[in-house]
Enzyme design. Structure first.
Site, short mmCIF file in Angstrom:
data_model
loop_
_atom_site.label_atom_id
_atom_site.label_comp_id
_atom_site.label_asym_id
_atom_site.label_seq_id
_atom_site.Cartn_x
_atom_site.Cartn_y
_atom_site.Cartn_z
N ASN A 1 44.27 52.55 37.10
CA ASN A 1 43.10 52.29 36.25
C ASN A 1 41.96 53.20 36.71
O ASN A 1 41.53 53.11 37.86
CB ASN A 1 42.72 50.80 36.41
CG ASN A 1 41.48 50.42 35.63
OD1 ASN A 1 40.96 51.21 34.83
ND2 ASN A 1 40.99 49.21 35.85
N PHE A 2 41.50 54.08 35.83
CA PHE A 2 40.42 55.01 36.22
C PHE A 2 39.05 54.32 36.19
O PHE A 2 38.05 54.91 36.58
CB PHE A 2 40.37 56.21 35.27
CG PHE A 2 41.62 57.07 35.23
CD1 PHE A 2 42.77 56.74 35.92
CD2 PHE A 2 41.62 58.25 34.49
CE1 PHE A 2 43.91 57.55 35.87
CE2 PHE A 2 42.75 59.07 34.44
CZ PHE A 2 43.89 58.71 35.12
N LYS A 3 39.01 53.10 35.62
CA LYS A 3 37.74 52.37 35.42
C LYS A 3 36.74 53.30 34.73
O LYS A 3 37.15 54.08 33.86
CB LYS A 3 37.24 51.80 36.74
CG LYS A 3 38.28 50.86 37.39
CD LYS A 3 37.72 49.93 38.43
CE LYS A 3 38.79 48.94 38.86
NZ LYS A 3 38.33 47.95 39.82
N HIS B 1 40.54 42.20 32.18
CA HIS B 1 40.32 42.72 33.53
C HIS B 1 39.15 41.98 34.18
O HIS B 1 38.22 41.55 33.48
CB HIS B 1 40.05 44.24 33.49
CG HIS B 1 40.05 44.85 34.86
ND1 HIS B 1 38.96 44.80 35.69
CD2 HIS B 1 41.02 45.47 35.56
CE1 HIS B 1 39.26 45.38 36.84
NE2 HIS B 1 40.51 45.80 36.78
N GLU C 1 44.94 39.68 40.46
CA GLU C 1 43.97 40.47 41.22
C GLU C 1 42.84 39.56 41.71
O GLU C 1 41.91 39.27 40.93
CB GLU C 1 43.35 41.57 40.34
CG GLU C 1 44.30 42.62 39.85
CD GLU C 1 43.57 43.88 39.40
OE1 GLU C 1 44.03 44.97 39.78
OE2 GLU C 1 42.55 43.79 38.70
N ILE D 1 38.87 43.31 45.11
CA ILE D 1 38.85 44.52 44.27
C ILE D 1 37.86 45.54 44.83
O ILE D 1 36.73 45.22 45.16
CB ILE D 1 38.50 44.16 42.80
CG1 ILE D 1 39.65 43.38 42.18
CG2 ILE D 1 38.18 45.41 41.99
CD1 ILE D 1 39.44 42.96 40.73
N GLY E 1 42.63 46.47 46.23
CA GLY E 1 42.67 47.09 47.55
C GLY E 1 43.96 47.82 47.87
O GLY E 1 44.14 48.29 49.01
N ALA F 1 43.06 51.23 41.51
CA ALA F 1 42.03 52.15 41.02
C ALA F 1 41.48 53.01 42.16
O ALA F 1 41.86 54.18 42.32
CB ALA F 1 40.91 51.37 40.34
N SER F 2 40.60 52.42 42.98
CA SER F 2 39.85 53.24 43.94
C SER F 2 40.72 53.98 44.94
O SER F 2 40.37 55.09 45.37
CB SER F 2 38.83 52.36 44.69
OG SER F 2 39.46 51.24 45.27
O1 G3P Z 1 42.39 47.50 37.90
C1 G3P Z 1 42.61 47.73 39.25
C2 G3P Z 1 41.64 47.05 40.09
O2 G3P Z 1 40.80 46.12 39.62
C3 G3P Z 1 41.85 47.10 41.54
O3 G3P Z 1 40.88 48.01 41.93
O4 G3P Z 1 39.89 49.66 43.40
O5 G3P Z 1 40.82 47.54 44.34
O6 G3P Z 1 42.37 49.29 43.45
P1 G3P Z 1 41.01 48.65 43.38
#
Ligand code: G3P
Length: 226
Positions: free
Chosen positions: A11-13, A95, A143, A148, A183, A204-205
């Site tokens: 997810n590129f957000k 989301h 999630e 997150i 995470g 994402a991150s």
């Molecule tokens: O959609 C993926 C997300 O909400 C998790 O984000 O940055 O913790 O991988 P992240």
């Protein structure tokens, strides 16, 4: 296009470094890694970049959100049909950063099924996961919101919620896949997610903010191999 499991969904957000030309570059890198390794990768670019990304890569491109309204006399929305016409093969739903009402989740799953768009419904706890699994989306992605964007993967911080979610969802519908996210950063996290019974991860991150995205993606993909 049927999705092969296990899967890694990126997810590129709305991260600036993964928007506009950055969205195209990251999607192309994900497509390249997918073709080199045979891993099933899905990308969810920012909404306004969806059409251009979908026309440029062969891996599935998903919307980050769609609205539950009908196409036609509705202004300023993204409908299921709009997303599909722009080249999306699926969509994230509910989301953590774009929560909607349960009635809207149901409407979107139903409308997406009719349009041939796959759905990944994001959930924050067991009760919501159970409710969403009963609507039979393609995937439920658990999630925990507090993890997150953090440095500790849900697979380390809260493996129990993943195992409990897998058990609960499989008891409701065998056809609903389970993902976990928050995470997730490396192949070890991916392998752990699979060991806990999921069909893959949503992240994402860990990719978007990585200094060496290629190395990170290859490491993540190595976790799919068990
Ligand atoms: O959609 C993926 C997300 O909400 C998790 O984000 O940055 O913790 O991988 P992240």
């Amino acid at each position: 296009m049927p999705i092969r499991k296990p899967v890694i969904v990126v997810n590129f957000k709305t991260y600036p470094e993964a928007s506009g030309p950055g969205a195209l570059a990251l999607a192309k890198l994900c497509a390249q890694i997918s073709s080199e390794t045979g891993a099933q990768l899905i990308v969810a670019p920012p909404m306004l970049d969806l059409a251009i990304v979908a026309s440029a890569v062969k891996i599935p491109v998903y919307a980050q959100h769609v609205d539950s309204v009908q196409s036609g006399s509705t202004t300023g929305h993204v409908t299921v049909e709009n997303a599909k016409a722009s080249g999306a093969l699926g969509t994230l739903v509910n989301h953590s950063e774009r929560r909607i009402k349960i009635s809207e989740i149901h409407e979107i799953i139903d409308r997406s099924r009719r349009a041939g768009l796959a759905t990944i419904v994001c959930t924050n706890n067991l009760a919501v996961s159970r409710a969403c699994a009963a609507m039979e989306p393609d995937f439920v992605a658990i999630e925990p919101p507090e993890l997150i964007g953090g440095d500790v993967s849900v697979t380390t911080a809260n493996p129990k919620i993943i195992a409990d979610t897998v058990l609960a969802i499989k008891g409701i519908s065998k056809s609903v896949g389970v993902l976990c996210g928050a995470g997730v950063k490396n192949g070890h996290d991916v392998a752990k997610a699979l060991e806990l019974g999921t069909d893959g991860v949503l992240l994402a991150s860990g990719v978007v903010k990585a200094k060496d995205r290629r190395a990170v993606l290859l490491d993540l993909v190595s976790g799919l191999k068990g």
